[in-house]
Scaffold this active site. Sequence first.
Site, mmCIF file in Angstrom:
data_model
loop_
_atom_site.group_PDB
_atom_site.id
_atom_site.type_symbol
_atom_site.label_atom_id
_atom_site.label_comp_id
_atom_site.label_asym_id
_atom_site.label_seq_id
_atom_site.Cartn_x
_atom_site.Cartn_y
_atom_site.Cartn_z
ATOM 1 C CG HIS A 41 -2.055 -1.057 1.023
ATOM 2 N ND1 HIS A 41 -3.276 -0.769 0.479
ATOM 3 C CD2 HIS A 41 -2.068 -2.388 1.271
ATOM 4 C CE1 HIS A 41 -3.998 -1.883 0.435
ATOM 5 N NE2 HIS A 41 -3.284 -2.878 0.900
ATOM 6 C CG ASP A 43 0.520 1.432 -5.423
ATOM 7 O OD1 ASP A 43 -0.128 1.527 -4.360
ATOM 8 O OD2 ASP A 43 0.126 0.759 -6.406
ATOM 9 C CB SER A 74 -14.209 -13.682 -20.005
ATOM 10 O OG SER A 74 -13.496 -14.510 -19.130
ATOM 11 C CB SER A 134 -2.086 -7.821 -10.633
ATOM 12 O OG SER A 134 -2.215 -6.551 -10.163
ATOM 13 C CD GLU A 168 -7.918 -1.523 -11.472
ATOM 14 O OE1 GLU A 168 -7.323 -2.259 -12.270
ATOM 15 O OE2 GLU A 168 -8.809 -1.931 -10.708
ATOM 16 C CG ASP A 180 -1.506 -3.865 -9.064
ATOM 17 O OD1 ASP A 180 -0.523 -3.980 -8.316
ATOM 18 O OD2 ASP A 180 -2.675 -3.870 -8.658
HETATM 19 C C1 GLA Z 1 -3.778 -3.344 -5.102
HETATM 20 C C2 GLA Z 1 -3.674 -2.048 -5.903
HETATM 21 C C3 GLA Z 1 -2.221 -1.577 -5.983
HETATM 22 C C4 GLA Z 1 -1.582 -1.507 -4.603
HETATM 23 C C5 GLA Z 1 -1.825 -2.801 -3.840
HETATM 24 C C6 GLA Z 1 -1.372 -2.720 -2.380
HETATM 25 O O1 GLA Z 1 -3.149 -4.379 -5.776
HETATM 26 O O2 GLA Z 1 -4.195 -2.243 -7.194
HETATM 27 O O3 GLA Z 1 -2.170 -0.338 -6.661
HETATM 28 O O4 GLA Z 1 -2.047 -0.379 -3.912
HETATM 29 O O5 GLA Z 1 -3.186 -3.168 -3.828
HETATM 30 O O6 GLA Z 1 0.009 -2.638 -2.277
#
Ligand code: GLA
Length: 393
Positions: A41, A43, A74, A134, A168, A180
Amino acid sequence: MTGTERQRLLDAISERFLREFGAQPARRFFAPGRVNLVGAHLDYNGGDVLPMAVDRGVYVAATMRDDDRIRLVSLDQNRTFELTAGTVPPRGEPGNGWANYPLGVWHGFRARTGRARGFDLVYGGDLPMASGLSSSAAIEVVSALAFDAFYHSGYDRQQLALLAHRAENGYVGLRCGIMDQFASALAQPGHVLWLHCAGPRFEHVPFDGQKCEVLVMDTKKSRSLSKTHFNDRVAQCATAHETLRNHVRDLPHLASYEPSDLEAAQSAMDELLFRRARHVITEMTRIATGVAALRRGDYRELGRQLDASHRSTAIDYEVSCRELDVMTDAARAQSGVFGARLTGAGFGGCAIALIEPGIGSRVAEQVGKVFLREFGVEAGFDLLRVGTGPVEL
Ligand code: GLA
């Protein structure tokens, strides 16, 4: 995933494309998912992160159309989304589910380039969905790669990552940082990405698969509420930052402050905000120590930083859960495990363990037993390798 499994997946995507659209796809692309080693957390707080693209991700088979119809499929769902340029909503609609990711990217290309051609697209992947690896960023990046290739827009990887992130953030509405999408778009074989999100600036740091392997451990706990909780954390950090700016000194990001600044602001902050900020500020030290350890090949020290990061995300940031805590504790109790932590946003989904090569099945078996006893659930385990960057196949 073995070469044969990958080929089977690609064949299934092509077959579905043929069945839905009556022709073979013109082109096919791939983008990887990621795990984040340290820097939880950080970024969206202007801090540093250390993601590793994995050897799994999302594939798309694509053909650009002569008109403006967009058809999205999908592999793991029966539904086909059909829109035209005029009916693409200006913001993601909850009912459109996963299709919001490619639609957000398509929308971003239209805003930037004025192009609004239709596409036939079939997506498939080998990442567990919504589990913290992700898959959404991989869908966005692979879509950006495809649209860029068909439109000949010539964007570089960083620009594609930013377009994917905008989808996003602006379209889907998750107030996430850039990690991500950068991890997926900028990945290089054999390396993890040290990303200074405030720049953004980045560097590729070698990861030695002969010395350390990454075991992903899936709690199978769904993260369905994570968007609300996630956006709450972003808001709490913004308030904590505001308090620090007003009471101590004006720095551009929460992650830029020192522990002594936080102490100076403690009386002006409620206890919850203080803990949120403490996680962010102390995680910056953990990532600095973790990157230094990785550069000298010290996976034991890197593992210690993962353990400490997990504790801080659990206690101060409160994004863990009992399943993730039990799972990472059980992993740490095994010999040959360097460290373990939740990955992604938390709230369920996956954890990772850094382990000595060759011990993956033993660790999986032992951790699986503990997890089954505690929760009555068969956890999922998989060894991940450092992936390649996004490619046209
Ligand atoms: C998710 C968000 C990222 C980042 C992480 C936590 O994956 O998409 O941008 O904030 O949580 O590190």
